[in-house]
Write an enzyme that holds these catalytic residues in place. Structure first.
Site, PDB file in Angstrom:
ATOM      1  N   LYS A   1     -14.067  -0.609  -4.073  1.00 39.07           N
ATOM      2  CA  LYS A   1     -15.300  -0.207  -3.040  1.00 39.07           C
ATOM      3  C   LYS A   1     -16.427   0.372  -3.889  1.00 39.07           C
ATOM      4  CE  LYS A   1     -12.344   0.270   1.092  1.00 39.07           C
ATOM      5  NZ  LYS A   1     -11.962   0.967   2.118  1.00 39.07           N
TER       6      LYS A   1
ATOM      7  N   HIS B   1       9.830 -26.382  -1.220  1.00 40.35           N
ATOM      8  CA  HIS B   1       9.324 -27.636  -1.971  1.00 40.35           C
ATOM      9  C   HIS B   1       7.987 -27.393  -2.772  1.00 40.35           C
ATOM     10  CE1 HIS B   1      11.701 -30.682   0.540  1.00 40.35           C
ATOM     11  NE2 HIS B   1      11.800 -29.488   1.330  1.00 40.35           N
TER      12      HIS B   1
ATOM     13  N   GLU C   1       0.905  -1.182  -0.082  1.00 40.05           N
ATOM     14  CA  GLU C   1       0.117  -0.143   0.279  1.00 40.05           C
ATOM     15  C   GLU C   1       0.779   1.173   0.066  1.00 40.05           C
ATOM     16  OE1 GLU C   1      -4.214  -1.048   1.929  1.00 40.05           O
ATOM     17  OE2 GLU C   1      -2.983   0.181   2.993  1.00 40.05           O
TER      18      GLU C   1
END
Length: 441
Positions: A418, A304, A283
């Site tokens: 949003k 792995h 951010e």
């Protein structure tokens, strides 16, 4: 103090990687200290480890004791910086399995999802338990957290009545405005504040992080003490400053085409610290079509799964490895002769030694494979040292953002999803946005 080691990245850095950035770092430091750069109004965290409100700190400790006495479970409602820091410290200092062996209340984090399955699972779990809620939101209007708080508040009111629920809800929010502050004042909830000058991703050392951590029995005073000692060192200018070195090395590697940073650690309890770190740097730097992409890996498990790509994939990555030099326990290996385990060569070795050699071998392999490694050594997983680690990354992040030329303290891109979501949900005031979105379908 924690130690920063750039030696395993030097083959990939220009000779003047630090000296050529000293002027920029000096300017960045000045912007942080004076609070007069981009987003300077959100630099209250710089001195917070020594300037924190002592009265509120005492109330945090008192409230934590109340919650521990009255509840089997604490539900922490928050998203992003409103919960990641607390969960990161909780798991790193104790264990990812904290809820299996804790002596105080179990602590669960919610409000960070819109999954009905996840919310219903937790609602079902606490339906017959004594529980309290710590809702954390500066605005109180974040959809995920607002929905979760609504559901758990309603459950509390059904179990204990409105008056009983009032004594089990604790709000951490803006000190004077916002939806949650208005509700808390109306209902009479106990409240704590996140200072106006501290944004969510820098708020772990405020009440947002300290209250749930104190409920867990973690020494939050030691956490602040570690951050305070780190602050005293990292605010000093100069090329010996480890935060300056880290910020400069990252910037130089990015300038050389290394645009993905992997934060690695050899402790499973570090997982959510990596999640907090990703938000902090993602951010803060991901703006204006630039910035290092932050990712995290857990070693040795991810060796792995991701190990092949790290070793031989596209060469645009570098690693920052956090290493804890002391363990809180021992585990001596004693294979039985002739049991065909193939582990006879480790007889008498402690597992810490094995982990250390895995770390050393991996660093060398990755460097040989073209992946620079920045090494950060911390003594142990205690509140004091974790406090130092938190402040180190916060301060280095502020320096890095200013070196990059962006505002390290805003997040305008977060609002894009949003706005679309509110329009699609039919929220009043988003009618024109909905027409635009429907025209694209």
């Amino acid at each position: 103090m924690l130690q920063f080691d750039v030696s395993q990245a030097l083959p990939f850095l220009p000779r003047n990687w630090l000296s050529s950035r000293l002027d920029g770092l000096t300017d960045s430091r000045s912007l942080l200290e004076k609070g007069n750069g981009l987003g300077g109004g959100f630099t209250g965290w710089v001195r917070y480890p020594v300037d924190y409100n002592r009265d509120e700190f005492d109330r945090i400790l008192q409230t934590a004791r109340i919650i521990r006495d009255q509840s089997d479970v604490l539900i922490v409602v928050g998203i992003g910086g409103s919960y990641l820091g607390a969960r990161a410290v909780l798991e790193l200092v104790t264990s990812p399995n904290y809820n299996l062996f804790c002596k105080g209340p179990q602590i669960f984090f919610t409000g960070n999802t819109l999954s009905p399955d996840a919310l219903n699972e937790l609602l079902y779990y606490v339906r017959d338990k004594d529980f309290s809620v710590n809702v954390i939101s500066k605005s109180g209007s974040t959809t995920e957290s607002s929905i979760a708080f609504l559901l758990f508040r309603q459950l509390l009111e059904r179990k204990f009545g409105r008056d009983g629920a009032r004594n089990r809800i604790f709000a951490t929010t803006d000190w004077k405005r916002g939806t949650l502050r208005t509700l808390a004042t109306q209902e009479g909830y106990a409240t704590f504040s996140v200072p106006d000058s501290i944004g969510g991703r820098y708020s772990v050392l405020t009440a947002a992080g300290l209250l749930p951590l104190a409920v867990a029995g973690i020494d939050v005073g030691a956490l602040l003490s570690g951050a305070s000692d780190a602050m005293g060192l990292l605010r000093q200018p100069g090329q010996d400053n480890p935060a300056w070195q880290y910020a400069a090395a990252r910037h130089a590697l990015y300038s050389g085409g290394k645009n993905i940073e992997l934060l690695a650690c050899y402790e499973p309890s570090f997982r959510f610290f990596g999640e907090w770190w990703k938000q902090l740097f993602g951010e803060s730097e991901g703006k204006d079509s630039q910035g290092i992409f932050p990712a995290s890996v857990e070693f040795t498990a991810d060796l792995h799964s991701m190990g092949q790509y790290i070793q031989e994939g596209e060469r645009n990555i570098f690693e920052t490895v956090v290493r804890f030099t002391r363990s809180s326990s021992t585990c001596t290996l004693t294979p039985t002769p002739g049991d065909h385990s193939g582990l006879d060569f480790l007889r008498g070795r402690d597992l810490r030694f094995v982990n250390e050699q895995a770390f050393r071998g991996t660093v060398l392999a990755h460097v040989d494979g073209g992946v620079p490694n920045l090494l950060l050594s911390v003594d142990e997983r205690t509140p004091y040292w974790v406090g130092q680690l938190i402040y180190f990354f916060e301060y280095a992040c502020g320096l890095s953002g200013y070196l990059l030329g962006v505002n390290p303290f805003d997040q305008p891109g977060v609002e894009a999803y949003k706005d679309n979501m509110f329009a699609l949900l039919g929220k009043p005031g988003y009618e024109e946005k909905l027409k635009f979105l429907e025209s694209r379908c």
